[in-house]
Design a protein around this motif. Structure first.
Motif, PDB file in Angstrom:
ATOM      1  N   ALA A 160     -60.601  75.669 -17.359  1.00 14.97           N
ATOM      2  CA  ALA A 160     -61.982  76.161 -17.293  1.00 14.97           C
ATOM      3  C   ALA A 160     -62.526  76.625 -18.649  1.00 14.97           C
ATOM      4  O   ALA A 160     -63.726  76.867 -18.792  1.00 14.97           O
ATOM      5  CB  ALA A 160     -62.081  77.313 -16.295  1.00 14.97           C
ATOM      6  N   LEU A 206     -66.961  79.373 -20.976  1.00 17.24           N
ATOM      7  CA  LEU A 206     -66.411  78.477 -19.965  1.00 17.24           C
ATOM      8  C   LEU A 206     -67.119  77.124 -19.997  1.00 17.24           C
ATOM      9  O   LEU A 206     -68.266  77.013 -20.455  1.00 17.24           O
ATOM     10  CB  LEU A 206     -66.552  79.095 -18.574  1.00 17.24           C
ATOM     11  N   LYS A 207     -66.440  76.110 -19.476  1.00 15.38           N
ATOM     12  CA  LYS A 207     -67.066  74.797 -19.338  1.00 15.38           C
ATOM     13  C   LYS A 207     -68.157  74.867 -18.277  1.00 15.38           C
ATOM     14  O   LYS A 207     -68.087  75.672 -17.344  1.00 15.38           O
ATOM     15  CB  LYS A 207     -66.009  73.759 -18.938  1.00 15.38           C
ATOM     16  N   MET A 210     -67.804  75.631 -14.299  1.00 12.28           N
ATOM     17  CA  MET A 210     -66.506  76.235 -14.019  1.00 12.28           C
ATOM     18  C   MET A 210     -66.642  77.751 -13.919  1.00 12.28           C
ATOM     19  O   MET A 210     -67.543  78.350 -14.503  1.00 12.28           O
ATOM     20  CB  MET A 210     -65.502  75.884 -15.120  1.00 12.28           C
ATOM     21  N   SER A 211     -65.732  78.366 -13.167  1.00 12.45           N
ATOM     22  CA  SER A 211     -65.726  79.825 -13.042  1.00 12.45           C
ATOM     23  C   SER A 211     -64.309  80.339 -13.285  1.00 12.45           C
ATOM     24  O   SER A 211     -63.316  79.643 -13.038  1.00 12.45           O
ATOM     25  CB  SER A 211     -66.217  80.251 -11.659  1.00 12.45           C
ATOM     26  N   LEU A 212     -64.228  81.568 -13.765  1.00 12.79           N
ATOM     27  CA  LEU A 212     -62.942  82.177 -14.087  1.00 12.79           C
ATOM     28  C   LEU A 212     -63.156  83.676 -14.251  1.00 12.79           C
ATOM     29  O   LEU A 212     -64.144  84.098 -14.855  1.00 12.79           O
ATOM     30  CB  LEU A 212     -62.394  81.578 -15.382  1.00 12.79           C
TER      31      LEU A 212
END
Length: 570
Positions: free
Chosen positions: A487, A511-512, A515-517
């Motif tokens: 991500a 982040l890309k 995407m999540s993180l």
């Protein structure tokens, strides 16, 4: 070239050199303007410059260089040692002005057009450059006017941007983008302005100038200033020419026709000045320019020119690797990509490899070395994660950061350099010049080691080193680990004050798209890859990470941002 106390046993990299390259090869120090004018005379009908489809032949380039040099001498009194500032993006005007200044005997002072007026004021004020060459695009010309108003420069030579464009684009620009152009003739400083094209049209013949390559300065290149106030590195004609010769030998013919080199990086930066402009043009090789990096424009350039050599920075390569519009077919002509300017993350290397079968060679250099010191092989694969081997005629060593004593193979220490490309010193700064050298070796401020085959691996910058509870923590180690997460697109780690540990790492992450993180998820991922001392105290997610003007991730701005965040909470 022999260095006292050194022999081939102290240069393990020689045994790893690609076939056909000799460390002790003769290095050519003929001034670069003499070399490029010779190339112009050899193949006058060949294309030298491609700018958005408009072309300049070598013959035309040579005529304009000579005419500009003549005008500089006759109209502005430029003589040996006169400093002339260039504030130009990539256009045909830049190489004409650059080589013209050198032919007239002057010293080039590169100025980033994206700098603020305050930053430009330091550069031109420190250099004492009374004359500046710039462009009539409003956003750039306004800065030149401000420097004139402040008395920091006395005269401006103004290039008319549409003149750089092919006929149809010139017409379209005049119709649709006229508001982007300044009107120099209506400037309150019009009496201090001269038109570039009118100076060229005069056709003045320059007087001869006798150059001593070893002692006469060609370029006063200001350091990036990421860790302090920019300093003017004095690069002699021999420094510039030697590094060109070293790169030329390292390329094993790569920088000769029928190759075509892409200049998406700005010529005012030392990497592009040497690798994208000087080396190919002096070999009669065409250069395809972009005024700035735009992915679509770069892909169109590959499709139109079939260029095969791309000097780049990691952020540019990352953008290409992540974009869906970039396919192997669109990069089919690319044979070699050379990454420099910052450390190349392994994740970016692998991602780019999925889009192109080109050799991706990481190199290393610094302004004070004109700039290239080490590079991976350009014609065959090299050791992953290595910045390659020292170039011909270049000596390196690693010394203990604390004691200054040389360290052994595999041991980390500060990288130090000797070679004909190393600067003469900093302009009017004896203290900084003295501090830049140890026993005649240029101190790079970078920490790393050499393996038994002579390959060089960098760990981090000394000034970026974080001391946590007495242990050395290298931001790059954390950054590489974080980049391995699917991500994460970009990450930059800085050290901040910590009451318990002295310093602690903080990670800023982009982040890309899509995407999540969470912080907890990333720390859990990192726990399997780095030790507890290296674990970031905090992870801060951002939509974009600050970069320098060539696309290098900037720790300086993050430190300032974090300090402001802390001040706001206290």
């Amino acid at each position: 070239m022999e260095i006292p106390g050194r022999d081939d046993d102290a240069r393990p990299w020689i045994a790893s050199y690609p076939e056909g390259i000799a460390w002790d090869a003769e290095i050519d120090t003929t001034p670069v303007h003499e070399q490029v004018l010779a190339a112009c005379a050899r193949t006058p009908a060949a294309v030298a410059l491609d700018f958005l489809g408009g072309t300049t032949t070598f013959g035309e380039l040579g005529r304009k260089i000579v005419a500009f040099a003549g005008a500089l001498q006759s109209q502005f009194g430029v003589r040996k040692g006169t400093r002339v500032a260039l504030m130009l993006p990539n256009t045909p005007f830049y190489p004409i002005a650059y080589y013209g200044v050198l032919r007239a005997g002057g010293i080039v002072v590169n100025c980033n057009p994206l700098y603020t007026v305050s930053e430009l004021s330091h550069v031109v004020g420190d250099a004492g450059a009374d004359l500046m060459v710039t462009l009539d695009l409003e956003q750039i010309f306004g800065k030149g006017e401000a420097l004139l108003a402040a008395g920091l420069v006395k005269k401006l030579i103004v290039c008319h941007f549409p003149d750089a464009l092919p006929p149809l684009k010139k017409l379209l620009f005049s119709l649709a983008k006229r508001k982007d152009l300044a009107r120099p003739r209506k400037s309150p400083h019009a009496a201090s302005l001269s038109a570039f094209d009118e100076l060229i049209a005069r056709g003045d013949a320059p007087d001869p100038v006798v150059i001593d390559p070893q002692s006469d300065v060609a370029v006063q290149q200001y350091t990036g200033g990421t860790t302090g106030i920019p300093k003017g590195a004095l690069l002699t004609h021999a420094n510039i020419a030697a590094n060109m010769s070293q790169i030329d030998k390292w390329g094993c013919g790569l920088f000769y026709p029928p190759s075509k080199v892409v200049a998406a990086l700005p010529f005012f930066h030392i990497f592009a000045m040497t690798v994208c402009m000087n080396v190919p043009l002096c070999n009669g090789t065409p250069v395809a320019m972009l005024p700035r990096f735009e992915l679509k424009a770069l892909l169109d350039l590959f499709g139109r020119t079939k260029a095969n050599v791309l000097p780049a920075v990691p952020t540019l390569l990352n953008a290409m690797a992540r974009a869906g519009s970039v396919t192997p077919a669109r990069l089919a002509s690319l044979e070699v990509a050379i990454s420099g300017g910052a450390a190349l993350p392994d994740e970016v290397r692998h991602a780019f490899g999925k889009k192109s079968g080109a050799i991706l060679a990481e190199g290393y250099g610094l302004t004070e070395a004109s700039p290239v010191v080490c590079c991976a092989a350009l014609r065959e694969p090299s050791k992953p994660m290595s910045i390659g081997l020292p170039l011909p005629a270049t000596d390196i060593r690693f010394v203990d950061v604390d004691s200054g004593e040389p360290v052994g193979i595999g041991e980390n220490g500060e990288l130090q350099v000797k070679g004909p490309q190393v600067m003469a010193g900093y302009y009017e700064d004896e203290e900084a010049t003295t501090a830049a050298f140890q026993d005649g070796w240029l101190r790079t401020g970078d920490v790393g080691h050499m393996d038994e085959d002579g390959y060089v691996f960098l760990v981090d910058r000394i000034k970026d080193l974080i001391i946590c509870s007495g242990f050395n923590v290298y931001p790059r180690t954390i950054e590489e680990a974080a980049m391995a997460h699917e991500a994460v697109e970009e990450v930059n780690v800085i050290g901040v004050p910590d009451e318990y540990r002295g310093e602690a790492p903080i990670a800023f992450v982009k982040l890309k798209d899509g995407m999540s993180l969470t912080e907890a998820e990333l720390k859990s991922f990192l726990a399997e890859r780095i030790n507890k001392i290296e674990m970031p105290r905090q992870v801060i997610f951002k939509d974009a990470l600050p970069k320098t003007l060539i696309g290098k991730l900037s720790k300086k701005e993050l430190r300032e941002e974090y300090a402001q965040m802390k001040a706001g909470k206290s």
